[in-house]
Scaffold this motif. Structure first.
Motif, PDB file in Angstrom:
ATOM      1  N   PRO A 229       0.836  -1.202   0.000  1.00 27.93           N
ATOM      2  CA  PRO A 229       0.000   0.000   0.000  1.00 27.93           C
ATOM      3  C   PRO A 229       0.871   1.251   0.000  1.00 27.93           C
ATOM      4  CG  PRO A 229      -0.622  -1.542   1.752  1.00 27.93           C
ATOM      5  CD  PRO A 229       0.696  -1.993   1.228  1.00 27.93           C
ATOM      6  N   ARG A 230       0.429   2.275  -0.694  1.00 30.34           N
ATOM      7  CA  ARG A 230       1.205   3.515  -0.728  1.00 30.34           C
ATOM      8  C   ARG A 230       1.004   4.282   0.577  1.00 30.34           C
ATOM      9  NH1 ARG A 230      -2.000   7.615  -4.780  1.00 30.34           N
ATOM     10  NH2 ARG A 230      -4.104   7.075  -4.119  1.00 30.34           N
ATOM     11  N   ASN A 231       1.846   5.287   0.783  1.00 29.97           N
ATOM     12  CA  ASN A 231       1.836   6.029   2.051  1.00 29.97           C
ATOM     13  C   ASN A 231       0.456   6.559   2.414  1.00 29.97           C
ATOM     14  OD1 ASN A 231       4.516   5.500   2.311  1.00 29.97           O
ATOM     15  ND2 ASN A 231       5.223   7.582   1.911  1.00 29.97           N
ATOM     16  N   THR A 232      -0.251   7.120   1.424  1.00 27.36           N
ATOM     17  CA  THR A 232      -1.577   7.684   1.690  1.00 27.36           C
ATOM     18  C   THR A 232      -2.506   6.654   2.325  1.00 27.36           C
ATOM     19  OG1 THR A 232      -1.268   9.048  -0.246  1.00 27.36           O
ATOM     20  CG2 THR A 232      -3.505   8.849   0.556  1.00 27.36           C
ATOM     21  N   ALA A 233      -2.373   5.422   1.924  1.00 25.66           N
ATOM     22  CA  ALA A 233      -3.226   4.358   2.459  1.00 25.66           C
ATOM     23  C   ALA A 233      -3.004   4.214   3.966  1.00 25.66           C
ATOM     24  CB  ALA A 233      -2.938   3.048   1.749  1.00 25.66           C
ATOM     25  N   PHE A 234      -1.735   4.293   4.388  1.00 28.17           N
ATOM     26  CA  PHE A 234      -1.428   4.191   5.819  1.00 28.17           C
ATOM     27  C   PHE A 234      -1.874   5.449   6.550  1.00 28.17           C
ATOM     28  CE2 PHE A 234       1.342   0.938   4.092  1.00 28.17           C
ATOM     29  CZ  PHE A 234       1.323  -0.050   5.063  1.00 28.17           C
ATOM     30  N   GLN A 235      -1.679   6.605   5.902  1.00 29.77           N
ATOM     31  CA  GLN A 235      -2.071   7.862   6.552  1.00 29.77           C
ATOM     32  C   GLN A 235      -3.575   7.889   6.833  1.00 29.77           C
ATOM     33  OE1 GLN A 235      -0.383  10.474   3.527  1.00 29.77           O
ATOM     34  NE2 GLN A 235       1.017  11.361   5.036  1.00 29.77           N
TER      35      GLN A 235
END
Ligand SMILES: *[C@@H]1O[C@H](CO)[C@@H](O)[C@H](O)[C@H]1NC(C)=O
Ligand SMILES: *[C@@H]1O[C@H](CO)[C@@H](O)[C@H](O)[C@H]1NC(C)=O
Ligand SMILES: *[C@@H]1O[C@H](CO)[C@@H](O)[C@H](O)[C@H]1NC(C)=O
Ligand SMILES: *[C@@H]1O[C@H](CO)[C@@H](O)[C@H](O)[C@H]1NC(C)=O
Ligand SMILES: *[C@@H]1O[C@H](CO)[C@@H](O)[C@H](O)[C@H]1NC(C)=O
Ligand SMILES: *[C@@H]1O[C@H](CO)[C@@H](O)[C@H](O)[C@H]1NC(C)=O
Length: 416
Positions: A229-235
């Motif tokens: 998952p890309r960073n935005t997904a974690f954010q």
């Protein structure tokens, strides 16, 4: 000494010719008429006639053993960097036999790639002769990504998102084709370095692997496929994630790793399932809607990012083994995360990126800041331009895009 090498090459050339003419199973597009075949010359003669390949030719003469390793396939494809491509890469030593041998092996594709026969569109992975464990943990041979663009140019993508455009395509020789490229291929490097130097959208995922003690194990595991998952997904789900115990988070991450299988984007078939490292009979369900590919209901954003030990595909949401029955809603353009989005969620590089504080620091000025990936991950090597997020569409970026010199690629291979 030099004469000896040259003689060895000359001795090998007939082998190549034989491999091509005696193979009973011709793979399409290996369809030359007998007349065309008579006109095709042996490798040495073809290279000698290519002014722009004189550096490549001299390396081949200096290391003739590489040709002896050519397998008895119906054909091979030699990716030959132009003289200018060699000139543009520095910090390497043509007399370093290990380095040059492994590099040239990575420039040999097992099978014929004839760009005239390729169809513009999605990329494919082509296997190379590079198998040395110091340089790759893809045991059947490290890959190169091949994609023909809609402008008819064919682009090869290698480690760290390096793009090499084929500037003189389909130069035939008796053993297959030579493809002249404008930039050297870089053997793919480990996840830690790939995320640090080329794909900064992967730093939360990598940080999470560090936080659960999985990073080294995953990066050493041969033949893997990662759905990252890309960073935005974690954010966007950071509160839900921070509520998980460490062992739950480790399970979540293991659900994103497919062991013992290097699966290119072209290998994901609608309606089939994947078996993640998490085990316990966990499955990931693949759905294709039009040109979009979904894992459960997370969408693939960027396909075929090569790693030293396999391939990584970037996705837009974090998967959960507890939500393996979720499927994309065909009517909807974007799919919601399967974790609850509680509290204020700020996405983008100006906002905190979860888990990046777990990344090991690479320069002075540690401990790293958690606020942005840029400041926490100052690479010790030149930063490569990240590719556009529309990699699936194979956007043209021209010749100036791939700026990595070979010295850098080798430097980050973990062997210096
Ligand atoms: C490569 O560099 C050499 C030495 O500096 C120079 O003579 C040659 O013209 C260059 N070739 C190309 C194609 O840039
Ligand atoms: C391949 O895996 C071994 C551990 O099995 C590791 O020591 C080596 O560094 C790995 N090679 C690369 C290129 O990552
Ligand atoms: C999945 O469910 C198990 C059992 O209820 C729970 O322990 C675990 O934390 C859950 N994991 C996630 C990611 O929700
Ligand atoms: C890696 O995959 C190749 C084929 O995909 C297989 O031949 C090889 O045994 C695998 N190696 C490991 C260590 O799983
Ligand atoms: C994938 O499978 C689903 C369910 O069978 C089907 O509705 C859909 O049209 C398929 N997608 C493609 C691209 O064929
Ligand atoms: C050859 O290159 C490799 C990889 O960059 C390096 O580890 C090794 O020390 C070099 N060997 C020599 C003799 O320079």
């Amino acid at each position: 000494m030099f004469t000896g090498s040259l003689l060895a090459v000359l001795a090998v050339l007939p082998l190549l010719a034989e491999a091509a003419s005696s193979s009973p199973s011709r793979i399409w597009p290996w369809t030359r008429t007998p007349q065309e075949k008579r006109q095709t010359k042996a490798l040495g003669a073809v290279l000698a006639g290519q002014q722009d390949l004189s550096t490549y030719y001299s390396l081949i003469k200096q290391y003739p053993d590489i040709l002896l390793q050519l397998p008895n396939f119906a054909g091979v494809t030699l990716i030959a960097p132009s003289n200018e491509a060699f000139n543009n890469s520095h910090e390497w030593n043509p007399d370093n036999a290990t380095l040059v041998t492994n590099l040239l092996q990575y420039h040999i594709l097992t099978g014929t790639v004839n760009t005239a026969a390729l169809v513009a569109g999605p990329s494919t992975l082509q296997r190379t002769l590079l198998t040395n464990k110091a340089y790759t943990n893809v045991s059947s041979g490290q890959n190169v990504v091949v994609a023909k663009q809609h402008d008819d140019l064919t682009v090869l993508t290698s480690g760290l998102g390096t793009r090499s455009t084929i500037i003189e395509p389909d130069i035939a020789f008796t053993g297959g084709f030579i493809q002249m490229v404008d930039t050297l291929l870089i053997p793919p490097v480990r996840l830690e370095i790939t995320a640090r130097d080329a794909y900064k959208e992967l730093t939360a995922f990598l940080g999470a692997l560090y936080s659960t003690g999985l990073a080294e194990e995953i990066s050493n595991m041969p033949n893997i496929t990662i759905l990252a998952p890309r960073n935005t997904a974690f954010q966007s789900i950071s509160s839900s994630l921070s509520a998980l115990s460490e062992s739950s988070l480790r399970d979540v991450l293991k659900y994103h790793i497919i062991p013992n299988n290097v699966i290119p984007s072209s290998g994901f078939l609608n309606g089939t399932t994947l078996s993640p490292l998490l085990g316990k009979e966990s499955k990931i369900f693949i759905t294709q809607i039009g040109n979009n590919l979904y894992f459960n209901r997370a969408q693939m954003l960027q396909a075929d990012i090569l790693l030293a030990n396999g391939v990584l595909h970037m996705i837009d949401n974090v998967l959960s083994q507890n939500a393996s029955d979720t499927r994309p809603d065909e009517e909807s353009k974007t799919q919601p995360p399967v974790f609850a989005q509680t509290g204020l969620t700020s996405t983008g590089t100006r906002h905190p990126v979860p888990y990046t504080s777990f990344l090991p620091c690479t320069t002075e000025g540690c401990p790293v800041s958690t606020s942005t990936t840029e400041s926490s991950l100052t690479a010790k090597t030149t930063v490569v331009s990240t590719r556009s997020s529309s990699a699936l569409a194979g956007r043209v970026t021209g010749l100036g895009m791939a700026v990595v010199g070979m010295g850098m690629g080798m430097g980050v291979m973990g062997v210096v």
